[in-house]
Design a protein around this motif. Structure first.
Motif, PDB file in Angstrom:
ATOM      1  N   ASP A 166      -6.675  15.830   8.896  1.00 15.77           N
ATOM      2  CA  ASP A 166      -5.714  15.477   9.947  1.00 15.77           C
ATOM      3  C   ASP A 166      -5.721  13.984  10.268  1.00 15.77           C
ATOM      4  N   LEU A 167      -6.908  13.425  10.476  1.00 18.52           N
ATOM      5  CA  LEU A 167      -7.010  12.015  10.842  1.00 18.52           C
ATOM      6  C   LEU A 167      -6.490  11.120   9.726  1.00 18.52           C
ATOM      7  N   ARG A 168      -6.878  11.423   8.508  1.00 23.81           N
ATOM      8  CA  ARG A 168      -6.430  10.619   7.371  1.00 23.81           C
ATOM      9  C   ARG A 168      -4.934  10.810   7.114  1.00 23.81           C
ATOM     10  N   ALA A 169      -4.406  11.988   7.433  1.00 22.98           N
ATOM     11  CA  ALA A 169      -2.968  12.228   7.269  1.00 22.98           C
ATOM     12  C   ALA A 169      -2.166  11.343   8.222  1.00 22.98           C
ATOM     13  N   ARG A 170      -2.664  11.171   9.441  1.00 21.94           N
ATOM     14  CA  ARG A 170      -1.983  10.271  10.384  1.00 21.94           C
ATOM     15  C   ARG A 170      -2.059   8.829   9.892  1.00 21.94           C
ATOM     16  N   TRP A 171      -3.167   8.470   9.303  1.00 18.59           N
ATOM     17  CA  TRP A 171      -3.331   7.137   8.718  1.00 18.59           C
ATOM     18  C   TRP A 171      -2.329   6.940   7.580  1.00 18.59           C
ATOM     19  N   LEU A 172      -2.171   7.967   6.762  1.00 15.62           N
ATOM     20  CA  LEU A 172      -1.212   7.926   5.658  1.00 15.62           C
ATOM     21  C   LEU A 172       0.209   7.729   6.168  1.00 15.62           C
ATOM     22  N   GLU A 173       0.587   8.481   7.192  1.00  7.49           N
ATOM     23  CA  GLU A 173       1.933   8.366   7.751  1.00  7.49           C
ATOM     24  C   GLU A 173       2.187   6.962   8.291  1.00  7.49           C
ATOM     25  N   GLU A 174       1.178   6.389   8.934  1.00  5.91           N
ATOM     26  CA  GLU A 174       1.320   5.036   9.471  1.00  5.91           C
ATOM     27  C   GLU A 174       1.479   4.019   8.348  1.00  5.91           C
ATOM     28  N   THR A 175       0.737   4.208   7.270  1.00  5.76           N
ATOM     29  CA  THR A 175       0.843   3.300   6.127  1.00  5.76           C
ATOM     30  C   THR A 175       2.244   3.341   5.531  1.00  5.76           C
ATOM     31  N   ILE A 176       2.759   4.537   5.316  1.00  2.74           N
ATOM     32  CA  ILE A 176       4.097   4.673   4.739  1.00  2.74           C
ATOM     33  C   ILE A 176       5.141   4.049   5.657  1.00  2.74           C
ATOM     34  N   GLU A 177       4.990   4.278   6.956  1.00  7.19           N
ATOM     35  CA  GLU A 177       5.922   3.693   7.921  1.00  7.19           C
ATOM     36  C   GLU A 177       5.859   2.166   7.902  1.00  7.19           C
ATOM     37  N   SER A 178       4.680   1.619   7.606  1.00  8.65           N
ATOM     38  CA  SER A 178       4.492   0.172   7.623  1.00  8.65           C
ATOM     39  C   SER A 178       5.045  -0.525   6.385  1.00  8.65           C
ATOM     40  N   PHE A 179       5.272   0.232   5.307  1.00  9.67           N
ATOM     41  CA  PHE A 179       5.644  -0.418   4.052  1.00  9.67           C
ATOM     42  C   PHE A 179       6.976   0.032   3.459  1.00  9.67           C
ATOM     43  N   ILE A 180       7.457   1.197   3.840  1.00  7.11           N
ATOM     44  CA  ILE A 180       8.632   1.751   3.168  1.00  7.11           C
ATOM     45  C   ILE A 180       9.814   1.819   4.136  1.00  7.11           C
ATOM     46  N   PRO A 181      10.954   1.259   3.756  1.00  6.93           N
ATOM     47  CA  PRO A 181      12.119   1.225   4.654  1.00  6.93           C
ATOM     48  C   PRO A 181      12.969   2.487   4.541  1.00  6.93           C
TER      49      PRO A 181
END
Length: 249
Positions: A166-181
């Motif tokens: 769960d924690l790493r999944a939220r980290w993943l979502e934040e990463t994608i949001e930070s890099f992909i338009p």
């Protein structure tokens, strides 16, 4: 200003304390497994400045000034001619003298210009040779560096990024949001499924699958400040090989 930030970060790294419980365990295990080679491996593990970090540029937030600045500071392309697959949009820089570049903070609605990671982590992405329109699964995707790297290479028809924790999944979502338009980000599916069952749930759906199985993460735990957690992790890491086998079967 940039130099001072780097210098301060470097000093902070040098002040990290090695967890003796973890190091003692590594001494026993890796001396038996690696023999004399363990001495040089230990030198690298215990010296953060020796860890080679690279700067992966984000093609969705290109900044020519940044690329020029990297060249002035002695950075050079990490991957050059001779590779069978190296898309023109894939730009990654390293420098011969190890040094940590300042990380960019997550800001909602604003794309980051680069991602920091170990250059070796990008080799599996390049080996996958993803092409536009292919269906791709990143089975153990967090924290998201390889997912971001795949999207620097091509635009998959379907891109499934999975992370069970769960924690790493939220980290993943934040990463994608930070890099992909948008609208590309809307084509990415993020899930929290047990990776051992995805093959049965979605047989023959994907053209390419990247499996970066959970690992012991020796470098991080070597500098753990929590002896109890470090000891628990040493016990848990014994079970990793079986989990890795199940994910790869």
């Amino acid at each position: 200003f940039l130099f001072l930030k780097l210098e301060n970060k470097t000093k902070g790294q040098l002040q990290k304390q090695i967890c003796r419980v973890v190091l003692d365990h590594f001494e026993k295990q890796y001396t038996a497994e690696l023999g004399n080679a363990w001495n040089s491996v230990r030198d690298v593990l215990t010296s953060p400045l020796c860890w080679q970090h690279s700067i992966l540029l984000n093609r969705f937030s290109s900044c020519p000034e940044l690329e020029n600045s990297l060249c002035v500071q002695g950075y050079h392309p990490a991957f050059q001619g001779g590779l069978p697959y190296l898309p023109a949009a894939f730009k990654c820089y390293i420098r011969r003298t190890p040094e940590r570049f300042p990380a960019q903070k997550h800001q909602a609605g604003k794309l980051k210009e680069y991602y920091l990671l170990n250059a070796a982590s990008l080799l599996p992405v390049l080996a996958l040779e993803v092409k536009d329109g292919e269906n791709v699964l990143d089975l153990c995707a967090a924290p998201g560096g390889k997912s971001v790297a795949i999207l620097q290479c091509a635009c998959p028809g379907r891109f499934h990024c999975n992370e069970y924790d769960d924690l790493r999944a939220r980290w993943l979502e934040e990463t994608i949001e930070s890099f992909i338009p948008e609208p590309l980000i809307n084509l990415i599916m993020v899930s929290k499924l047990d990776g051992r069952h995805i093959g049965d749930l979605k047989p023959e759906l994907y053209d390419k699958v990247l499996v970066d199985t959970p690992c012991s993460n020796d470098r991080s735990w070597l500098f753990s400040s929590d002896i109890h957690q470090a000891t628990l992790r040493l016990i848990q890491r014994k079970e990793l090989s079986y989990l890795q086998f199940q994910l790869l079967r």
